[in-house]
Design an enzyme around this catalytic site. Structure first.
Site, PDB file in Angstrom:
ATOM      1  CD  GLN A   4      78.563 -16.122  91.319  1.00 28.31           C
ATOM      2  OE1 GLN A   4      78.312 -17.076  91.959  1.00 28.31           O
ATOM      3  NE2 GLN A   4      77.894 -15.374  90.569  1.00 28.31           N
ATOM      4  CG  HIS A  19      78.018 -14.848  82.601  1.00 28.16           C
ATOM      5  ND1 HIS A  19      79.269 -15.787  82.822  1.00 28.16           N
ATOM      6  CD2 HIS A  19      77.892 -14.452  83.989  1.00 28.16           C
ATOM      7  CE1 HIS A  19      79.852 -15.605  83.893  1.00 28.16           C
ATOM      8  NE2 HIS A  19      79.012 -14.973  84.525  1.00 28.16           N
ATOM      9  CE1 TYR A  46      88.368 -18.848  87.131  1.00 27.05           C
ATOM     10  CE2 TYR A  46      88.376 -16.827  85.514  1.00 27.05           C
ATOM     11  CZ  TYR A  46      87.686 -17.952  86.252  1.00 27.05           C
ATOM     12  OH  TYR A  46      86.590 -18.342  85.670  1.00 27.05           O
ATOM     13  N   PRO A  47      92.438 -13.574  87.612  1.00 26.63           N
ATOM     14  CG  PRO A  47      94.270 -12.490  87.251  1.00 26.63           C
ATOM     15  CD  PRO A  47      93.879 -13.712  87.697  1.00 26.63           C
ATOM     16  CG  MET A  48      87.833 -12.133  84.269  1.00 23.61           C
ATOM     17  SD  MET A  48      86.439 -13.078  83.609  1.00 23.61           S
ATOM     18  CE  MET A  48      86.070 -12.428  82.004  1.00 23.61           C
ATOM     19  CG  ASN A  49      92.040  -7.349  81.342  1.00 23.91           C
ATOM     20  OD1 ASN A  49      91.850  -7.220  82.472  1.00 23.91           O
ATOM     21  ND2 ASN A  49      92.863  -7.427  80.912  1.00 23.91           N
ATOM     22  NE  ARG A  50      82.852  -9.362  80.831  1.00 22.37           N
ATOM     23  CZ  ARG A  50      82.805 -10.655  81.030  1.00 22.37           C
ATOM     24  NH1 ARG A  50      83.238 -11.497  80.270  1.00 22.37           N
ATOM     25  NH2 ARG A  50      81.878 -11.194  81.880  1.00 22.37           N
ATOM     26  NE  ARG A  99      74.752 -11.984  95.078  1.00 22.48           N
ATOM     27  CZ  ARG A  99      74.261 -11.697  93.830  1.00 22.48           C
ATOM     28  NH1 ARG A  99      73.205 -11.290  93.424  1.00 22.48           N
ATOM     29  NH2 ARG A  99      75.494 -11.926  92.781  1.00 22.48           N
TER      30      ARG A  99
HETATM   31  C1  VOV Z   1      78.851 -19.441  89.546  1.00 22.80           C
HETATM   32  C2  VOV Z   1      77.855 -19.118  88.798  1.00 22.80           C
HETATM   33  C3  VOV Z   1      77.902 -17.439  88.255  1.00 22.80           C
HETATM   34  C4  VOV Z   1      76.853 -17.015  88.207  1.00 22.80           C
HETATM   35  C5  VOV Z   1      75.168 -17.332  88.767  1.00 22.80           C
HETATM   36  C6  VOV Z   1      77.022 -15.613  87.528  1.00 22.80           C
HETATM   37  C7  VOV Z   1      76.295 -14.585  87.583  1.00 22.80           C
HETATM   38  C8  VOV Z   1      76.493 -13.302  86.992  1.00 22.80           C
HETATM   39  C9  VOV Z   1      75.813 -12.256  86.988  1.00 22.80           C
HETATM   40  C10 VOV Z   1      74.213 -12.058  86.947  1.00 22.80           C
HETATM   41  C11 VOV Z   1      76.305 -11.160  86.425  1.00 22.80           C
HETATM   42  C12 VOV Z   1      75.931  -9.508  85.993  1.00 22.80           C
HETATM   43  C13 VOV Z   1      75.646  -8.681  87.206  1.00 22.80           C
HETATM   44  C14 VOV Z   1      76.555  -8.721  88.178  1.00 22.80           C
HETATM   45  O1  VOV Z   1      76.548  -9.228  89.350  1.00 22.80           O
HETATM   46  O2  VOV Z   1      77.571  -7.886  87.993  1.00 22.80           O
HETATM   47  C15 VOV Z   1      77.775 -11.817  86.285  1.00 22.80           C
HETATM   48  C16 VOV Z   1      78.713 -10.748  86.101  1.00 22.80           C
HETATM   49  C17 VOV Z   1      80.219 -11.153  86.084  1.00 22.80           C
HETATM   50  N1  VOV Z   1      80.626 -12.520  86.164  1.00 22.80           N
HETATM   51 FE1  VOV Z   1      79.536 -14.095  86.507  1.00 22.80          FE
HETATM   52  N2  VOV Z   1      78.377 -15.691  87.150  1.00 22.80           N
HETATM   53  C18 VOV Z   1      78.992 -17.126  87.587  1.00 22.80           C
HETATM   54  C19 VOV Z   1      80.236 -17.391  87.423  1.00 22.80           C
HETATM   55  C20 VOV Z   1      81.266 -16.806  86.863  1.00 22.80           C
HETATM   56  C21 VOV Z   1      82.467 -17.044  86.175  1.00 22.80           C
HETATM   57  C22 VOV Z   1      83.037 -18.459  86.435  1.00 22.80           C
HETATM   58  C23 VOV Z   1      83.254 -15.925  85.692  1.00 22.80           C
HETATM   59  C24 VOV Z   1      84.426 -16.174  84.880  1.00 22.80           C
HETATM   60  C25 VOV Z   1      84.170 -16.167  83.436  1.00 22.80           C
HETATM   61  C26 VOV Z   1      84.614 -17.219  82.841  1.00 22.80           C
HETATM   62  O3  VOV Z   1      84.323 -17.604  81.603  1.00 22.80           O
HETATM   63  O4  VOV Z   1      85.293 -17.962  83.447  1.00 22.80           O
HETATM   64  C27 VOV Z   1      82.415 -15.043  85.979  1.00 22.80           C
HETATM   65  C28 VOV Z   1      82.692 -13.724  85.496  1.00 22.80           C
HETATM   66  C29 VOV Z   1      81.959 -12.665  85.823  1.00 22.80           C
HETATM   67  C30 VOV Z   1      82.422 -11.138  85.401  1.00 22.80           C
HETATM   68  C31 VOV Z   1      83.758 -10.655  85.169  1.00 22.80           C
HETATM   69  C32 VOV Z   1      81.236 -10.428  85.739  1.00 22.80           C
HETATM   70  C33 VOV Z   1      81.291  -8.968  85.696  1.00 22.80           C
HETATM   71  C34 VOV Z   1      81.048  -8.417  84.122  1.00 22.80           C
HETATM   72  C35 VOV Z   1      80.948  -7.097  83.748  1.00 22.80           C
HETATM   73  O5  VOV Z   1      81.248  -6.843  82.632  1.00 22.80           O
HETATM   74  O6  VOV Z   1      80.404  -6.274  84.501  1.00 22.80           O
HETATM   75  N3  VOV Z   1      81.294 -15.259  86.516  1.00 22.80           N
HETATM   76  N4  VOV Z   1      77.905 -12.937  86.554  1.00 22.80           N
END
Ligand code: VOV
Length: 250
Positions: free
Chosen positions: A185, A172, A145-149, A131
């Site tokens: 993703q 999430h 798209y880029p994003m922030n927290r 991965r």
């Molecule tokens: C397509 C599905 C999907 C799945 C299964 C998924 C799962 C996960 C897991 C399990 C984790 C945490 C562990 C890691 O792996 O980091 C994350 C982490 C993250 N994600 Fe996610 N995400 C998805 C999809 C997904 C989307 C569509 C978005 C955009 C948000 C939106 O509103 O548009 C996103 C964002 C993120 C981000 C920015 C992070 C890092 C955040 C941080 O603060 O560190 N993500 N994500």
């Protein structure tokens, strides 16, 4: 405790978006156009070979809308490797007709929020390594798209305790899992590398699923309270040979 989470970092990533300078392209002779396209396809074939050798990955999409025409997403093991790809691209004839529209530099990122199983460092697991060094899907549609927290008043991701952030990201992930098989993703981290903190790249067979997942996630607290977004770039898959159709002037 408020503390950083350890990240696992894989291949370096460049999202390189270009506009076609259509007015200039139309002035080029048919012969120049053909030569430029064929030379560019040779470059794409060399990237295909890198991907076959599993020492990098890439994809090319045709962006819909006025923000850009093309997006190239390039993954390479080193920053130097990324710069070489970018330079090769810039040296092509076709690049003379491409105008930089946007770029995002980042690293494929997974974080260690989930508790370790049996004391095994997840980074040592082959599935995690796969991965971190992914072969990018070539699904029909893409959304980048880029994003922030957010860090604004009470809505500050970076003052939340780690276990609270972990809980929110778990919630999430439950929404994300509903889209298994529909949306894939790739999350890339860009803190310290670019203006935005993460790059979100979503691949889907059905373009509508891109809207549905982003909409549904808007209601997850990790997004509703802590998500901030840049521009959205949406595109359709462009195979190497489709470049001829895209650029052909009749
Ligand atoms: C397509 C599905 C999907 C799945 C299964 C998924 C799962 C996960 C897991 C399990 C984790 C945490 C562990 C890691 O792996 O980091 C994350 C982490 C993250 N994600 Fe996610 N995400 C998805 C999809 C997904 C989307 C569509 C978005 C955009 C948000 C939106 O509103 O548009 C996103 C964002 C993120 C981000 C920015 C992070 C890092 C955040 C941080 O603060 O560190 N993500 N994500």
């Amino acid at each position: 405790m408020v503390e950083a989470v350890e990240t696992m970092d894989g291949w370096f990533s460049l999202h390189d978006l270009r506009k076609v300078d259509w007015a200039k392209w139309k002035l080029a002779s048919k012969e120049e156009q053909t030569k430029a396209i064929e030379e560019f396809k040779t470059l794409l074939s060399s990237w295909d070979q890198v991907e076959k050798d599993k020492s990098g990955s890439h994809c090319m999409y045709h962006i819909v809308g006025q923000k850009a025409d093309l997006i190239f997403i390039i993954l390479r093991p080193t920053m130097k490797g990324l710069a070489e790809v970018e330079t090769h691209l810039n040296k092509t004839k076709l690049a003379e007709y491409l105008i930089p529209a946007y770029s995002h530099l980042s690293v494929v990122e997974l974080s260690k929020y989930a508790p370790q199983k049996d004391g095994v460092d997840p980074e040592t697991l082959p599935e995690i390594q796969a991965r971190l060094k992914p072969i990018l899907p070539k699904y029909e549609h893409i959304s980048f798209y880029p994003m922030n927290r957010k860090r604004e008043g009470d809505d500050n991701w970076f003052t939340l305790e780690k276990n609270k952030r972990s809980k929110l990201l778990y919630e999430h992930s439950l929404t994300g899992r509903k889209y298994a098989g529909k949306v894939k993703q790739i999350i890339t981290g860009s803190v310290g590398l670019d203006k935005w903190e993460w790059g979100v790249t979503l691949f889907a067979h059905d373009a509508l699923q891109l809207k549905k997942i982003v909409y549904e996630m808007r209601f997850d607290t990790a997004t509703s309270r802590y998500g901030e977004f840049g521009e959205f770039f949406i595109g359709n898959y462009l195979a190497n040979d489709d470049l001829n159709t895209l650029l052909e002037i009749s």
